[in-house]
Design an enzyme around this catalytic site. Structure first.
Site, PDB file in Angstrom:
ATOM      1  N   ASP A 299       0.873  -1.172   0.000  1.00 50.19           N
ATOM      2  CA  ASP A 299       0.000   0.000   0.000  1.00 50.19           C
ATOM      3  C   ASP A 299       0.915   1.229   0.000  1.00 50.19           C
ATOM      4  O   ASP A 299       2.144   1.123   0.083  1.00 50.19           O
ATOM      5  CB  ASP A 299      -0.974  -0.022   1.186  1.00 50.19           C
ATOM      6  CG  ASP A 299      -2.235   0.808   0.886  1.00 50.19           C
ATOM      7  OD1 ASP A 299      -2.168   1.716   0.033  1.00 50.19           O
ATOM      8  OD2 ASP A 299      -3.282   0.560   1.506  1.00 50.19           O
TER       9      ASP A 299
HETATM   10  C1  NOJ Z   1      -4.108   3.817   0.096  1.00 50.14           C
HETATM   11  C2  NOJ Z   1      -5.282   2.880   0.150  1.00 50.14           C
HETATM   12  O1  NOJ Z   1      -5.238   2.129   1.348  1.00 50.14           O
HETATM   13  C3  NOJ Z   1      -5.356   1.946  -1.024  1.00 50.14           C
HETATM   14  O2  NOJ Z   1      -6.555   1.230  -0.946  1.00 50.14           O
HETATM   15  C4  NOJ Z   1      -5.236   2.705  -2.300  1.00 50.14           C
HETATM   16  O3  NOJ Z   1      -5.390   1.841  -3.399  1.00 50.14           O
HETATM   17  C5  NOJ Z   1      -3.892   3.411  -2.327  1.00 50.14           C
HETATM   18  N1  NOJ Z   1      -3.833   4.334  -1.205  1.00 50.14           N
HETATM   19  C6  NOJ Z   1      -3.652   4.153  -3.634  1.00 50.14           C
HETATM   20  O4  NOJ Z   1      -4.424   5.270  -3.710  1.00 50.14           O
END
Ligand code: NOJ
Length: 771
Positions: A299
């Site tokens: 993430d």
């Molecule tokens: C953080 C989020 O937890 C995730 O779900 C997302 O895809 C990413 N950021 C990218 O934006």
């Protein structure tokens, strides 16, 4: 771009003996060795092309493939161009301008040494420009077909910009409505989330990932993210391995079986090892047990956050932990780029491991057909927000709305019987707010609000009066309430549009109090005093505690955040053009202190029942403390929810009868059919979602009191009866036991068929052991 690749490879003098000649767009391979860039037909295989390409890559280029860079600046900055040129970036995210994407691809494909195209990632969570209901709303449709079609529409729209990878579906099991990301989830149940998550994967990825208009999916967040303590996003999760396997991992396994290209590691700490460094999850379960051959992305900056968790002392150790645990690509951070080469030269990380990692990424790029077609030509794709896209969004919204209450047949409203209707509330005409969380690209200009849709539908027959009454859902200014009461008092019926704005749910937007915010409950009470029929249409990103308003309204339509076409869907439901048919994908608590509350709980040693509970108001202050005969309940909330999982009313009436099994006994490896007759005893045609629940009475580990094992959406005319059959194989009854092996045990089972998890129509069967 075969010619370019061929020319470049000859120019750069690759160590390969390969000499290829471009001929009419077809590469002929003169010495029969393998060209990684060869687009001709099905020769050679993807695995051969991956191996060939890997063989030509320097270590720096390999590590480059493991880097994903944010590119949201709206242009292609020099550092990005340079990074691509030298092969230091394998993927970008957050760029949605097709010219910029094509330019970035051109640099990667034509100016870098090996010409490896880019994965272009974006959060396309529930639609792109055309927005479908939030995923939790889509889950309320219990309709894999509409969920798949919604994802297909989203993929087609996103693909026009060059995006070839979405960070969806989010299939974290969500049993805590405080958690803001429950909105992005498919609810509380492993079976429902598995079926719908797999449908979403198929919608995004199509039958062939290389087709124009398909994009790679990403099952997230691996794993247990939805179990954040107290529903506080990013907070620690503590899930036992048994619960992890029986509950949280199930939708991920289903997504892997559906061919999902990527998984995203969760931000959170799970049992002391943050998911981003969790070797058990990413190596043992994902690779060894499930044989996943796609790749895992971290993430956002979650590799470097390992140090903040307190697992590592800094970026270098974080890179080591994440890479060795199985995170193939780092999103947004620089830990891999800055440290992997040194970790390899020190001998702490083996190049073979890096090769396997990079192979996972390259495999996905080959499957996406990016080597053959790196560029996007929007003209080859359907127009944004075309008729089909909008019709899909409307159908999804129609099927997602759940009718929670309808006393005295208040709904549907009849335009013939009404002279006037009052539409009151902050969410009746809020084009952006009806779209819901995480809609980076959603176009609020496309939204048709309930206010507009009701005007179009009945405005010629009925005097439609609208008052916003509150600036937003959180407002505590009641200065317009008198006007609202006046309008309501002078109308034949009142529809209140209540709930939460989009920003009150989603990532990092958890709430500790999940009742209607601001002074909405007070508005309801004031309107109630007019004595007019009151209908609440609630737009929200999560289940809410509605206990303080439920007795002050005659009917409730819970519409979630219904997306672009939420207005027309709600109008059709209010005026009976269509019957509500959504069913709750998550339990609605009476009060927040009941959380987590979910239908497939364990029985406990002291299961509650109506005659074993006492209410706090009925306890004598001097009563002795007794535990004998007492059970698992709250003194002030009992043990039942306000609305159960699977619940949802209809304008039709449903009768369930004659539940039966094709056999009373079966052996392991066999199937049986469980059937019931469903009759529409009402006066309108409607859809009903018929649900099958099972209980395994005795287990090697304790089993839930009910488990969803099947569901079917049917349409029945008034008076029509249909027999609904559910085929159940003994494998469908398998679970992870004490030794963490998947197994089905002989023994007795109960099965229910009905319209919610409260179904009472029950039958029994038995799995007998082989002699
Ligand atoms: C953080 C989020 O937890 C995730 O779900 C997302 O895809 C990413 N950021 C990218 O934006």
């Amino acid at each position: 771009m075969p010619t370019t690749n061929t020319t470049r490879r000859l120019r750069t003098g690759s160590s390969s003996l390969l000499i290829t000649v471009a001929l009419c767009g077809l590469l002929l391979n003169t010495n029969m060795s393998i060209s990684f860039a060869n687009p001709a037909g099905d020769l050679p295989s993807i695995e051969q092309r991956v191996a060939e390409l890997l063989g030509q890559m320097t270590l720096a280029e390999k590590i480059g493939q493991m880097n994903q860079r944010n590119a949201s600046d709206g242009y292609a900055p020099d550092y990005l161009r340079e990074g691509l040129r030298v092969g230091r970036i394998g993927s970008v995210l957050n760029v949605v301008d097709v010219d910029i994407v094509n330019e970035l691809q051109r640099i990667a494909v034509e100016e870098s040494r090996l010409g490896i195209p880019l994965m272009v990632g974006r959060d396309v969570i529930h639609g792109f420009k055309t927005v479908m209901p939030i995923p939790l709303g889509q889950a309320a449709s219990w309709n894999p077909d509409i969920v798949r079609e919604g994802a297909r529409v989203a993929a087609l729209e996103a693909a026009t910009t060059g995006v070839n990878w979405t960070f969806a579906p989010m299939i974290d099991i969500a049993r805590d409505a405080r958690w803001g990301r429950i909105a992005e989830s498919l609810g509380e149940d492993p079976f429902l989330a598995s079926e719908l998550g797999a449908a979403m994967v198929r919608g995004f990825q199509g039958d062939n990932l290389a087709d124009t208009g398909t994009i790679a999916a990403c099952a997230k967040h691996f794993a247990g993210y939805g179990a954040a303590e107290s529903g506080r996003d990013y907070a620690t999760t503590n899930v036992s391995e048994n619960e992890l396997r029986n509950v949280h991992l199930r939708p991920f396994k289903a997504a892997v079986d559906a061919g999902v290209t990527t998984l995203m590691a969760s931000f959170s700490d799970i049992d002391g090892v943050p998911a981003t460094a969790n070797e058990f999850l990413m190596r043992r379960v994902l690779r060894d047990e499930w044989r996943f051959d796609g790749f895992v992305v971290s993430d956002w900056d979650s590799v470097r956050q390992l140090a903040i968790h307190g697992l590592t002392e800094g970026d270098r150790e974080s890179a080591y932990e994440a890479a060795t645990a199985g995170v193939d690509m780092e999103m947004a951070g620089h830990a891999y780029e800055d440290n992997l080469e040194e970790l390899i030269s020190e001998g702490r990380i083996d190049v073979a491991m890096i090769d396997a990692t990079v192979a996972n990424i390259l495999r996905a790029k080959f499957r996406l057909g990016l080597f053959e077609n790196p560029y996007t030509k929007p003209a080859e794709l359907p127009a944004i927000a075309n008729e089909h896209a909008l019709a899909t969004a409307k159908k999804a919204a129609l099927q997602s709305v759940v009718m929670l209450k309808n006393d005295h047949g208040t709904l549907p409203l009849s335009p013939e019987a009404l002279d006037s209707v009052a539409l009151i509330g902050p969410l009746a005409d809020a084009p952006y707010e009806q779209l819901g969380t995480w809609i980076f690209d959603g176009d609020a200009n496309l939204s048709i609000t309930p206010m507009h849709a009701i005007h179009s539908l009945v405005g010629k027959q009925v005097d439609v009066r609208y008052l916003r009454a509150m600036e937003n859902s959180r407002s505590k200014v009641s200065e317009h309430f008198d006007d609202a009461v006046d309008i309501a008092a002078g109308s034949d019926a009142v529809v209140l549009f209540l709930g939460e704005e989009s920003i009150l749910s989603g990532e990092a937007h958890s709430r500790a109090d999940i009742s209607l915010p601001g002074d909405q409950a007070e508005l309801v009470r004031r309107i109630r005093e007019t004595g007019k029929p009151v209908i609440a249409v609630i737009l929200a990103g999560r289940p809410l505690t509605l206990t303080n308003i439920v007795d002050h309204v005659d009917a409730i339509l819970f519409a979630w955040h219904p997306g672009t076409m939420g207005g027309p869907a709600i109008a059709d439901l209010l005026f009976g053009v269509e019957s509500p048919s959504g069913k709750l994908p998550a339990t609605f608590p009476r009060m927040v202190g009941q959380i987590p509350i979910y239908y497939n709980q364990k029985n406990t040693g002291k299961p509650p029942s109506p005659d074993t509970i006492v209410h706090i108001d009925d306890i004598d202050a001097r009563a002795p403390q007794l535990s004998l005969g007492m059970t698992a309940f709250h003194l002030d909330a009992g043990y039942t929810p306000l609305y159960s999982f699977g619940f949802g009313l209809s304008y039709a009436e449903w009768e369930y009868a004659d539940i039966r099994t094709s056999a009373s006994e079966l052996r392991l490896g066999q199937s049986l059919t469980i059937s019931a007759d469903v009759t529409n005893t009402g006066e309108v045609a409607a859809d009903e979602v018929v649900q099958l629940y099972v209980r395994d009475l005795v287990g090697n580990v304790t089993r839930p009191v009910k488990e969803l094992k099947g569901f079917k959406r049917l349409r029945l005319e008034p008076g029509q009866t249909m027999t609904v059959d559910f085929d159940l194989h003994t494998d469908d009854l398998s679970f992870y036991g004490r030794n963490m092996q998947l197994m089905t045990e002989p023994g007795d089972f109960h099965a229910w068929i009905g319209g919610s998890s409260d179904a009472e129509l029950r039958t029994e069967f038995r799995i007998v052991a082989d002699d």
